[in-house]
Design an enzyme around this catalytic site. Structure first.
Site, PDB file in Angstrom:
ATOM      1  N   HIS A 219    -131.210 117.973  21.943  1.00 39.81           N
ATOM      2  CA  HIS A 219    -130.606 118.096  23.288  1.00 39.81           C
ATOM      3  C   HIS A 219    -131.738 118.426  24.260  1.00 39.81           C
ATOM      4  O   HIS A 219    -132.675 117.644  24.386  1.00 39.81           O
ATOM      5  CB  HIS A 219    -129.492 119.154  23.207  1.00 39.81           C
ATOM      6  N   HIS A 258    -129.110 107.545  23.178  1.00 41.59           N
ATOM      7  CA  HIS A 258    -128.144 108.444  23.807  1.00 41.59           C
ATOM      8  C   HIS A 258    -126.777 108.219  23.204  1.00 41.59           C
ATOM      9  O   HIS A 258    -126.420 107.086  22.886  1.00 41.59           O
ATOM     10  CB  HIS A 258    -128.085 108.197  25.326  1.00 41.59           C
ATOM     11  N   ASP A 315    -134.916 112.505  29.162  1.00 41.98           N
ATOM     12  CA  ASP A 315    -136.058 113.344  28.789  1.00 41.98           C
ATOM     13  C   ASP A 315    -137.390 112.599  28.768  1.00 41.98           C
ATOM     14  O   ASP A 315    -138.440 113.240  28.781  1.00 41.98           O
ATOM     15  CB  ASP A 315    -135.794 113.970  27.408  1.00 41.98           C
TER      16      ASP A 315
HETATM   17  C1  LIG Z   1    -129.648 111.323  21.501  1.00 42.58           C
HETATM   18  C2  LIG Z   1    -129.277 111.136  20.049  1.00 42.58           C
HETATM   19  C3  LIG Z   1    -129.135 112.524  19.404  1.00 42.58           C
HETATM   20  C4  LIG Z   1    -127.956 110.379  19.980  1.00 42.58           C
HETATM   21  O1  LIG Z   1    -127.497 110.507  18.693  1.00 42.58           O
HETATM   22  P1  LIG Z   1    -126.309 109.641  18.110  1.00 42.58           P
HETATM   23  O2  LIG Z   1    -125.348 109.226  19.154  1.00 42.58           O
HETATM   24  O3  LIG Z   1    -125.776 110.425  16.975  1.00 42.58           O
HETATM   25  O4  LIG Z   1    -127.049 108.324  17.691  1.00 42.58           O
HETATM   26  P2  LIG Z   1    -127.426 107.985  16.221  1.00 42.58           P
HETATM   27  O5  LIG Z   1    -128.374 109.022  15.731  1.00 42.58           O
HETATM   28  O6  LIG Z   1    -126.146 107.732  15.492  1.00 42.58           O
HETATM   29  O7  LIG Z   1    -128.217 106.599  16.421  1.00 42.58           O
HETATM   30  C5  LIG Z   1    -127.885 105.390  15.795  1.00 42.58           C
HETATM   31  C6  LIG Z   1    -129.061 104.905  14.990  1.00 42.58           C
HETATM   32  O8  LIG Z   1    -130.204 104.739  15.862  1.00 42.58           O
HETATM   33  C7  LIG Z   1    -131.265 105.564  15.389  1.00 42.58           C
HETATM   34  N1  LIG Z   1    -131.864 106.233  16.532  1.00 42.58           N
HETATM   35  C8  LIG Z   1    -131.193 106.770  17.592  1.00 42.58           C
HETATM   36  N2  LIG Z   1    -132.059 107.344  18.436  1.00 42.58           N
HETATM   37  C9  LIG Z   1    -133.286 107.159  17.896  1.00 42.58           C
HETATM   38  C10 LIG Z   1    -134.559 107.548  18.301  1.00 42.58           C
HETATM   39  N3  LIG Z   1    -134.757 108.239  19.415  1.00 42.58           N
HETATM   40  N4  LIG Z   1    -135.614 107.209  17.530  1.00 42.58           N
HETATM   41  C11 LIG Z   1    -135.440 106.508  16.402  1.00 42.58           C
HETATM   42  N5  LIG Z   1    -134.227 106.130  15.949  1.00 42.58           N
HETATM   43  C12 LIG Z   1    -133.164 106.448  16.697  1.00 42.58           C
HETATM   44  C13 LIG Z   1    -130.634 106.608  14.490  1.00 42.58           C
HETATM   45  O9  LIG Z   1    -131.561 107.069  13.516  1.00 42.58           O
HETATM   46  C14 LIG Z   1    -129.471 105.881  13.881  1.00 42.58           C
HETATM   47  O10 LIG Z   1    -129.933 105.147  12.794  1.00 42.58           O
HETATM   48  P3  LIG Z   1    -129.038 104.958  11.453  1.00 42.58           P
HETATM   49  O11 LIG Z   1    -127.854 104.153  11.915  1.00 42.58           O
HETATM   50  O12 LIG Z   1    -129.950 104.244  10.527  1.00 42.58           O
HETATM   51  O13 LIG Z   1    -128.663 106.337  11.021  1.00 42.58           O
HETATM   52  C15 LIG Z   1    -130.340 110.310  19.314  1.00 42.58           C
HETATM   53  O14 LIG Z   1    -130.522 109.086  19.975  1.00 42.58           O
HETATM   54  C16 LIG Z   1    -131.653 111.066  19.210  1.00 42.58           C
HETATM   55  O15 LIG Z   1    -131.835 111.859  18.295  1.00 42.58           O
HETATM   56  N6  LIG Z   1    -132.610 110.821  20.174  1.00 42.58           N
HETATM   57  C17 LIG Z   1    -133.838 111.552  20.169  1.00 42.58           C
HETATM   58  C18 LIG Z   1    -133.642 112.955  20.745  1.00 42.58           C
HETATM   59  C19 LIG Z   1    -133.417 112.938  22.245  1.00 42.58           C
HETATM   60  O16 LIG Z   1    -134.132 112.273  22.993  1.00 42.58           O
HETATM   61  N7  LIG Z   1    -132.430 113.728  22.681  1.00 42.58           N
HETATM   62  C20 LIG Z   1    -132.112 113.855  24.096  1.00 42.58           C
HETATM   63  C21 LIG Z   1    -130.738 113.312  24.400  1.00 42.58           C
HETATM   64  S1  LIG Z   1    -130.447 113.214  26.138  1.00 42.58           S
END
Ligand SMILES: CC(C)(COP(=O)(O)OP(=O)(O)OC[C@H]1O[C@@H](n2cnc3c(N)ncnc32)[C@H](O)[C@@H]1OP(=O)(O)O)[C@@H](O)C(=O)NCCC(=O)NCCS
Length: 365
Positions: A219, A258, A315
């Protein structure tokens, strides 16, 4: 019982008038107004809008700004407490404890009337920057700088942090940063805060719940993660190897993806423009070029790996803006909270105004 949705994905938990997101078209509105139109206002005006539900007229804005300025200072006892803190580099831990400490010095802490909540909201918005700057300076053995009531909310923060008056563009960048960070519907920190408010706990306690949840790297902590990543990548030339290796190890790239946006985050576009302008003003495009390279690489790598692109979230380019403002990475999450506090207060008040305790169920497995 209902089907369980892991991570509550797609679950609608409440109605809100505070903000609106269309994650498919990349639209964000605060109180019905597009973020692109709000980004050119002052943080005071946007904070007033979030908390009071309308854009202030000239008199309302001037009175609100004066109230914020009057409440910026923290008292001597509190400064003594802050000086005792030794939290290493986790600035958010210091901020969380300092807000708890502020509650003790607020004699309306446990008063729950609308007037008391309004007074507390002004104190919270006004004091967050003073506390963040004071904690940072005292933690580095530097004298704490008093707020300057001649300066805007954003300019005053940069002044208290660094001891010099920021340029016009630096002030604009900080002002926009606080506005873009101010609100985002039912994100994890806001949800946790609304749960606390729904038990009729006080506003300070609810805000502290928000802070604790914001800290996590998935987050608010992602902004620091991006700043650390930019340091690790080091140059535009290194970007491809770094990103490809991280993806091979199945590691997340901070600042991308996201839960709600499936297209470009509209806030990321505004940050990108500010980062580009700062790069030009400072005659140093290195951070901006490296970031843009990472964006391009990830876009194409994701199409290849998953058949669809991934986009920067709030971010990513905010971290680039912080690099140009020479803000230390360990402060990134606390500064995010300085902006977000207005949205948190608005949600707290909305929850109090039409409350039912938030209590979901779990499947027993
Ligand atoms: C924001 C976030 C938590 C959203 O999570 P979510 O809705 O649960 O999305 P998911 O993790 O289910 O993503 C779907 C797929 O894309 C991948 N993915 C998503 N964001 C990614 C990233 N930033 N880098 C690499 N892979 C990513 C996931 O590993 C997942 O792969 P899988 O299907 O093999 O498990 C996620 O994109 C993330 O961890 N981003 C990085 C942290 C970040 O920038 N957070 C700030 C949010 S405003």
């Amino acid at each position: 019982m209902e089907e369980m949705k892991k991570g509550l994905e797609g679950v609608v938990a409440l109605d809100t008038k505070i903000s609106f997101i269309d994650g498919i078209q990349g639209i964000l509105k605060y109180r019905g107004i597009n973020i692109e139109d709000l980004a050119d206002l002052s943080y005071d005006a946007v904070s007033y809008l979030l908390i009071n539900g309308k854009i202030p007229d000239e008199t309302e804005l001037s009175e609100y700004s004066q109230e914020l300025k009057k409440n910026r200072r923290i008292n001597g006892k509190q400064i003594e407490v802050l000086k005792e803190f030794d939290f290493g580099i986790e600035a958010l831990d210091g901020l969380r404890t300092a807000i708890s400490c502020t509650a003790h010095f607020d004699n309306e802490n446990n008063h729950h009337t609308p007037d008391a909540n309004k007074n507390k909201s002004i104190r919270l918005v006004a004091k967050f920057p003073t506390i963040v700057a004071a904690l940072h300076r005292s933690g580095h053995g530097e004298p704490i700088i008093e707020p300057d009531s001649e300066l805007s909310h954003a300019a005053n923060f940069l002044f208290m942090l660094k001891g010099k008056i920021p340029t016009k563009l630096e002030t604009e960048a900080m002002e926009k940063d606080l506005i873009l960070s101010a609100e985002h519907e039912l994100n994890p920190s806001t949800f946790s805060l609304r749960i606390a408010a729904s038990t009729l706990s006080d506003m300070y306690s609810a805000i502290i719940c928000g802070l604790c949840t914001l800290k996590g790297p998935l987050h608010g902590g992602a902004r620091k993660g991006v700043m650390d990543m930019l340091d690790e990548v080091g140059s535009q030339e290194n970007a491809r190897d770094y990103i490809v290796q991280k993806l091979e190890r199945k590691e997340k790239i901070m600042g991308f993806g996201h839960r709600v946006y499936k297209t470009y985050d509209p806030r990321a576009m505004i940050y990108k423009d500010v980062a580009r302008r700062l790069a030009i003003e400072k005659a140093d495009c290195s951070w901006f070029d490296m970031a843009e390279e990472i964006e391009h690489i990830l876009y194409h790598e994701f199409i290849e790996l998953r058949g669809k692109p991934i986009y920067p979230n709030v971010d990513f380019y905010s971290a680039v803006v912080y690099k140009y403002l020479e803000i230390p990475a360990e402060l990134a999450t606390s500064i995010f909270a300085m902006g977000r506090v207005s949205g948190w207060i608005a949600h707290c008040m909305e929850q109090y105004s039409d409350n039912r305790v938030i209590r979901p169920r779990a499947h027993s497995v």
